[in-house]
Design a protein around this motif. Structure first.
Motif, PDB file in Angstrom:
ATOM      1  N   MET A   1       9.336  45.113  18.087  1.00 40.89           N
ATOM      2  CA  MET A   1       8.196  44.370  18.546  1.00 40.89           C
ATOM      3  C   MET A   1       8.489  43.334  19.340  1.00 40.89           C
ATOM      4  N   ARG A   2       8.159  43.376  20.660  1.00 44.22           N
ATOM      5  CA  ARG A   2       8.431  42.029  21.574  1.00 44.22           C
ATOM      6  C   ARG A   2       7.568  41.247  21.200  1.00 44.22           C
ATOM      7  N   ILE A   3       6.511  41.369  21.127  1.00 52.70           N
ATOM      8  CA  ILE A   3       5.378  40.380  21.142  1.00 52.70           C
ATOM      9  C   ILE A   3       4.682  40.350  19.687  1.00 52.70           C
ATOM     10  N   ARG A   4       4.565  39.221  19.188  1.00 54.56           N
ATOM     11  CA  ARG A   4       4.134  39.104  17.795  1.00 54.56           C
ATOM     12  C   ARG A   4       3.117  38.221  17.651  1.00 54.56           C
ATOM     13  N   LEU A   5       2.082  38.671  16.969  1.00 51.04           N
ATOM     14  CA  LEU A   5       0.753  37.930  16.675  1.00 51.04           C
ATOM     15  C   LEU A   5       1.075  36.801  15.682  1.00 51.04           C
ATOM     16  N   LYS A   6       1.060  35.551  15.875  1.00 55.33           N
ATOM     17  CA  LYS A   6       1.366  34.753  14.793  1.00 55.33           C
ATOM     18  C   LYS A   6       0.281  34.148  13.947  1.00 55.33           C
ATOM     19  N   GLU A   7      -0.741  33.638  14.815  1.00 53.35           N
ATOM     20  CA  GLU A   7      -1.968  33.003  14.356  1.00 53.35           C
ATOM     21  C   GLU A   7      -3.119  33.303  15.206  1.00 53.35           C
ATOM     22  N   PHE A   8      -4.192  33.397  14.496  1.00 51.15           N
ATOM     23  CA  PHE A   8      -5.589  33.590  15.303  1.00 51.15           C
ATOM     24  C   PHE A   8      -6.534  32.557  14.841  1.00 51.15           C
ATOM     25  N   ASN A   9      -7.043  31.983  15.643  1.00 49.49           N
ATOM     26  CA  ASN A   9      -8.289  30.947  15.637  1.00 49.49           C
ATOM     27  C   ASN A   9      -9.545  31.505  15.972  1.00 49.49           C
ATOM     28  N   GLY A  10     -10.206  32.160  14.865  1.00 49.46           N
ATOM     29  CA  GLY A  10     -11.659  32.874  15.438  1.00 49.46           C
ATOM     30  C   GLY A  10     -12.602  32.267  15.691  1.00 49.46           C
ATOM     31  N   VAL A  11     -13.622  32.525  16.488  1.00 56.51           N
ATOM     32  CA  VAL A  11     -14.981  31.827  16.358  1.00 56.51           C
ATOM     33  C   VAL A  11     -16.120  33.037  16.202  1.00 56.51           C
ATOM     34  N   ALA A  12     -16.882  32.520  15.498  1.00 59.13           N
ATOM     35  CA  ALA A  12     -17.946  33.589  15.208  1.00 59.13           C
ATOM     36  C   ALA A  12     -19.453  32.765  15.155  1.00 59.13           C
ATOM     37  N   VAL A  13     -20.432  33.445  15.636  1.00 58.58           N
ATOM     38  CA  VAL A  13     -21.553  32.941  15.254  1.00 58.58           C
ATOM     39  C   VAL A  13     -22.414  33.663  14.442  1.00 58.58           C
TER      40      VAL A  13
ATOM     41  N   ASP B   1      -1.322  33.787  10.581  1.00 55.92           N
ATOM     42  CA  ASP B   1      -2.129  32.748  10.044  1.00 55.92           C
ATOM     43  C   ASP B   1      -3.585  32.861  10.737  1.00 55.92           C
TER      44      ASP B   1
ATOM     45  N   ASN C   1      -7.643  31.356  10.981  1.00 53.36           N
ATOM     46  CA  ASN C   1      -8.536  30.285  10.723  1.00 53.36           C
ATOM     47  C   ASN C   1     -10.007  30.722  11.645  1.00 53.36           C
TER      48      ASN C   1
ATOM     49  N   TYR D   1     -14.000  29.612  12.791  1.00 48.95           N
ATOM     50  CA  TYR D   1     -15.022  28.669  12.919  1.00 48.95           C
ATOM     51  C   TYR D   1     -16.319  29.697  12.997  1.00 48.95           C
TER      52      TYR D   1
ATOM     53  N   LEU E   1     -20.293  29.184  13.851  1.00 48.81           N
ATOM     54  CA  LEU E   1     -21.149  28.513  14.113  1.00 48.81           C
ATOM     55  C   LEU E   1     -22.664  28.865  14.220  1.00 48.81           C
TER      56      LEU E   1
ATOM     57  N   CYS F   1     -21.154  37.304  14.367  1.00 46.67           N
ATOM     58  CA  CYS F   1     -20.715  38.072  15.687  1.00 46.67           C
ATOM     59  C   CYS F   1     -19.570  37.252  16.198  1.00 46.67           C
TER      60      CYS F   1
ATOM     61  N   GLU G   1      -2.186  32.641  18.949  1.00 48.47           N
ATOM     62  CA  GLU G   1      -0.752  32.157  19.116  1.00 48.47           C
ATOM     63  C   GLU G   1       0.111  33.199  19.088  1.00 48.47           C
TER      64      GLU G   1
ATOM     65  N   ARG H   1       4.288  35.048  19.577  1.00 46.61           N
ATOM     66  CA  ARG H   1       5.801  34.861  19.664  1.00 46.61           C
ATOM     67  C   ARG H   1       6.019  35.858  20.456  1.00 46.61           C
TER      68      ARG H   1
ATOM     69  N   THR I   1       9.670  37.584  22.001  1.00 46.67           N
ATOM     70  CA  THR I   1      11.019  37.856  21.453  1.00 46.67           C
ATOM     71  C   THR I   1      11.916  38.428  22.616  1.00 46.67           C
TER      72      THR I   1
ATOM     73  N   ASN J   1       3.956  46.089  23.822  1.00 48.42           N
ATOM     74  CA  ASN J   1       4.864  46.438  22.882  1.00 48.42           C
ATOM     75  C   ASN J   1       5.444  47.544  22.721  1.00 48.42           C
TER      76      ASN J   1
END
Lengths: 84, 759
Positions: free
Chosen positions: A1-13, B524, B526, B528, B530, B572, B581, B583, B585, B607
């Motif tokens: 895996m060259r590219i790893r997803l570390k964190e996701f900040n999701g937005v939903a309505v 990780d 998170n 929101y 709305l 939705c 985010e 990484r 490598t 990948n």
């Protein structure tokens, strides 16, 4: 895996689950509030009946309270029973 | 003491005794002293004369006393008239004596005054009251108390024939005082005040004698003197020097008024001076005014303000010139602004200008409200100026950007109070905006970005600003903003609850209670959640996006968790607002990059492949091709990917860049390019226009519901008043909204220019 997803900040309505676009009583979309409310959302919820019809809670309660005897659904004329 | 019983009295004999005392009293001892015993005796003599039997001598006593006083005045008049050089001082000497004497005499005749004069006056009021025949010359002059009679004699016998000579001398003396010659202040004031004092008993027109005989010639002489003086000064001085000079002259003249005149004359003399020295030369002031403002000669302007403010011409001209000047400087400064930090430069330039002129107005124009409002008007024109062909002013957007730069986390450390201070000063500019709704739109957008990307410097500062906006524009204006904060708070809580939910779902043993999200879900996570209408998010079009495999589980778990917590709602996903985010490598070292969901999804495809065509990527993640092109381009811009053609086509081959290098290892790439951002502001302008139409329709319906029937012009006026807080609607757009409402059958046309509300 060259590219790893570390964190996701999701937005939903969120929207009301409805089987119609607009309220049959006030004709306003469910995404908007009933005519009495200033803002849609938490303060102006949607109520479903056992007959599968849904309305703004404010609209249907007003309608039901104005009925003298039978509490009927304004769409199908069946007895109105709110789903929880 | 003898009995008070009335007795028979020989008038002539008794009068000759009384007369001696009267003569000594009225002349204050010049003709023999009166001691206390004699005074007492005469007091009773007058009483006996009045109550004498068989007939009272009161009437004769009155007449004789009058005759004596007239004779006495005549002799003094002769003295005064014949004294040439010393006329004023002799007059004052006699007047002072006579004035005091007459007061004493009035006391001596107390019995006559109360029992004869007062009673006769009362009778006359009852019987002779003839409203249509007053001022008849054949009627005897009415009876008055002895003191008053004495003063009347003085007026009639001394002042009337001599006043022209007296006044002439007075004016000469005052003129001498003006040219700094020595004069006798007490004498002059004494003569002048005698014209007032001599009428003090009168009920009406106490000042008539003073005003007619002295004041009006004085004003005329004053006017002539200052007309000449003004011309003389102006011939040798320039405007600045002239203003300085005449301020001194006017000050002197004010002081002179207080030295010599009755207080009622102060303002009249002052106005006369202003009229001759200022108003007559207004053209000179006018021609200098603009230059002084440009040169910022504040001392001269302060003088000009002092001089013009009290005149009938007033300061309008100055106010106008200042306003023009501020507006001109403002426009020049704003137009010359360039560079990256345009919003900060713009706001700070305006604030600087505002502060500067607030100070100028405070120091130079005594904080005069007219000048303050001219500054306001000037600032409003600068702020709302539409440059070039733009339909709207740039200020709302720039100001919102400025607020954004203050409220966004940045390297520039500033204390909370500094930030609040700056926010507060940005409110100063905000107040001048016509298009406050534009500002709101941009502000909301930027606030959303700050909140979702966790870039806000502090919630306190955010709420501070929203409170300030609410104070100016009301609850409705900031309602959405407040609800955005609420959603963020609710979402923070949701994330904690979700972590607990994930733990309970995924780990069976209680030992794993401290597991993190990354341990449990592999990343990780998170969220929101709305409320749709409070956030500036576009309606999502049907979403075919294929989630990266790793995200499927967390998102579905969250949906399940949310559905349990809130029944009747569905989520939705707004992928365009979400970010991730990653990484990397495969390069010289590990890089942590924050980017948009779609960018992440595109990148993750590499990948398994070294290179892919656009078509292949599209098949893999299934997003709109236009959208995909943008995402791929942004990744090429960021040098993560390499395209084989300069223009992207469906067959372009995209490959991963193994030579990528960067100094920083943790950073963020922009979601959209700059060109896109410009387009964004255009599209939001269109959205605002739509919002305005809705807002205006609501306003019109509200007005018409209350008024039922209204004329066209009144309706337009009312609409403008009600929406001014938000924006200045054009007549054109209001008319359009009325048309829409007529089509929707809310309104109907009654006659040509009248509408009525249809319930």
């Amino acid at each position: 895996m060259r590219i790893r997803l570390k964190e996701f900040n999701g937005v939903a309505v969120w929207k009301w689950v409805t089987n119609d676009d607009s309220c049959g009583i006030c004709r306003m979309p469910f995404d908007a509030s009933c005519s009495e409310c200033r803002y849609p959302g938490d303060q102006c919820p949607v109520l479903h009946g056992e007959c599968r019809h849904c309305f703004h809670e404010h609209c249907i309660m007003k309608w039901i309270n104005s009925q003298q005897t039978n509490k009927l659904c304004p769409m199908c004329r069946g007895e109105w029973k709110s789903l929880p | 003491m003898s009995s008070l019983k009335p007795k028979e009295i020989d008038f002539n004999e008794q009068w000759s005794i009384v007369l001696g005392t009267v003569r000594s009293v009225i002349s204050m001892g010049r003709f023999g002293q009166t001691d206390r015993a004699i005074w007492q005796e005469r007091f009773f003599d007058i009483y006996y004369l009045c109550v004498a039997t068989p007939d009272s001598h009161a009437e004769r006593l009155y007449e004789e006393t009058k005759k004596f006083l007239e004779d006495h005045c005549k002799s003094m008049k002769k003295d005064i008239a014949e004294s040439d050089q010393n006329m004023l001082s002799i007059y004052v000497k006699y007047w002072t004596e006579y004035k005091t004497g007459s007061d004493w005499l009035n006391t001596l005749y107390a019995y006559l005054n109360t029992h004869y004069v007062k009673k006769r006056q009362a009778n006359d009021m009852d019987t002779n009251y003839q409203p249509f025949e007053c001022n008849n010359d054949t009627i005897d002059p009415p009876l008055v108390e002895i003191g008053e009679m004495a003063l009347d004699c003085w007026t009639k016998i001394i002042i009337e024939p001599l006043k022209d000579r007296l006044v002439k001398l007075l004016l000469e003396q005052i003129h001498l005082d003006r040219i700094c010659e020595c004069v006798n202040q007490t004498t002059i004031k004494g003569v002048i005040m005698s014209f007032v004092d001599v009428c003090q008993h009168r009920k009406l027109n106490i000042l008539e004698l003073y005003e007619k005989s002295f004041e009006s010639p004085l004003l005329q002489a004053t006017g002539e003197y200052y007309r000449e003086e003004g011309n003389r000064c102006l011939a040798k001085l320039d405007c600045i020097q002239y203003m300085r000079k005449i301020l001194l002259l006017i000050d002197d003249e004010e002081f002179r008024s207080r030295k010599f005149l009755n207080p009622t004359s102060y303002s009249k003399v002052y106005n006369e001076c202003l009229q001759r020295l200022v108003c007559d030369h207004f053209d000179t002031f006018k021609s200098e005014c603009n230059e002084l403002i440009i040169k910022e000669d504040l001392d001269a302007l302060r003088n000009m303000y002092k001089l013009l403010k009290p005149t009938h011409i007033g300061i309008n001209y100055m106010v106008e010139k200042l306003q023009d000047n501020i507006a001109r400087i403002g426009h020049e400064k704003v137009q010359s602004l360039k560079g990256e930090n345009l919003s900060t430069l713009f706001v700070e330039t305006l604030l600087e200008l505002h502060t500067k002129y607030m100070n100028v107005i405070k120091e130079t124009y005594a904080n005069d409200p007219e000048f303050v409002s001219s500054l306001d008007k000037a600032c409003a024109t600068i702020v709302n100026m539409k440059y070039g062909n733009r339909l709207s002013a740039k200020a709302p957007e720039l100001l919102a950007h400025y607020c954004d730069s203050l409220l966004r986390k940045s390297s520039k450390a500033a204390t909370d109070s500094e930030i609040e201070e700056k926010l507060l000063s940005s409110i100063t500019i905000f107040k001048y905006l016509d298009d406050k709704d534009y500002f709101q739109r941009f502000y909301q957008k930027m606030l959303a970005r700050r909140l979702i990307n966790q870039q806000s410097i502090s919630i306190d500062a955010e709420e501070f600003m929203v409170t300030k906006l609410k104070q100016i524009c009301g609850y409705e204006f900031t309602g959405k903003l407040a609800r955005m904060f609420q959603d963020i708070k609710v979402s923070d809580d949701l994330n904690i609850k979700f972590l607990e939910y994930v733990r309970s779902e995924l780990s069976s043993s209680s030992s794993s209670q401290n597991q993190t999200m990354t341990n449990l879900l592999g990343l990780d996570f998170n969220i929101y959640v709305l409320q749709q209408n409070s956030w500036p998010v576009a309606q999502t079009i049907t979403n075919t996006f294929i989630l990266p495999h790793l995200l499927e589980k967390p998102l579905h778990m969250f949906e399940a968790f949310y559905g349990k917590k809130y029944s009747g709602r569905k989520l939705c996903w707004m992928y365009n607002l979400s970010n991730a985010e990653i990484r990397m490598t495969h390069l010289d070292r590990s890089y942590f990059v924050t980017m948009g969901t779609y960018q992440m999804a595109v990148l993750l495809q590499f990948n398994d492949h070294q290179q892919l065509t656009l078509t292949e990527i599209e098949e893999a993640i299934k997003i709109n091709i236009k959208e995909l092109e943008k995402q791929v381009l942004s990744l090429i811009d960021a040098k993560f990917l390499i395209g084989n053609t300069s223009e992207l086509t469906m067959n372009s081959v995209i490959s991963i860049n193994f030579d990528y290098k960067s100094k920083r290892t943790k950073f963020k790439i922009p979601l959209i390019s700059q060109k896109e951002a410009n387009h964004d502001s255009e599209s939001s302008q269109k959205a605002i226009e739509e919002d305005r139409k809705f807002y205006l329709q609501a306003v019109i319906v509200r007005i018409m519901k209350a008024r039922k029937v209204l004329k066209h012009n009144s309706l337009i006026e009312e609409v403008i008043t009600q929406s001014k807080q938000r924006f200045l609607p054009s007549i054109h757009i209001i008319k359009k909204c009325i048309e829409i409402l007529i089509d929707k059958q809310y309104l109907e046309r009654r006659t040509n220019d009248e509408y009525s509300y249809i319930a």
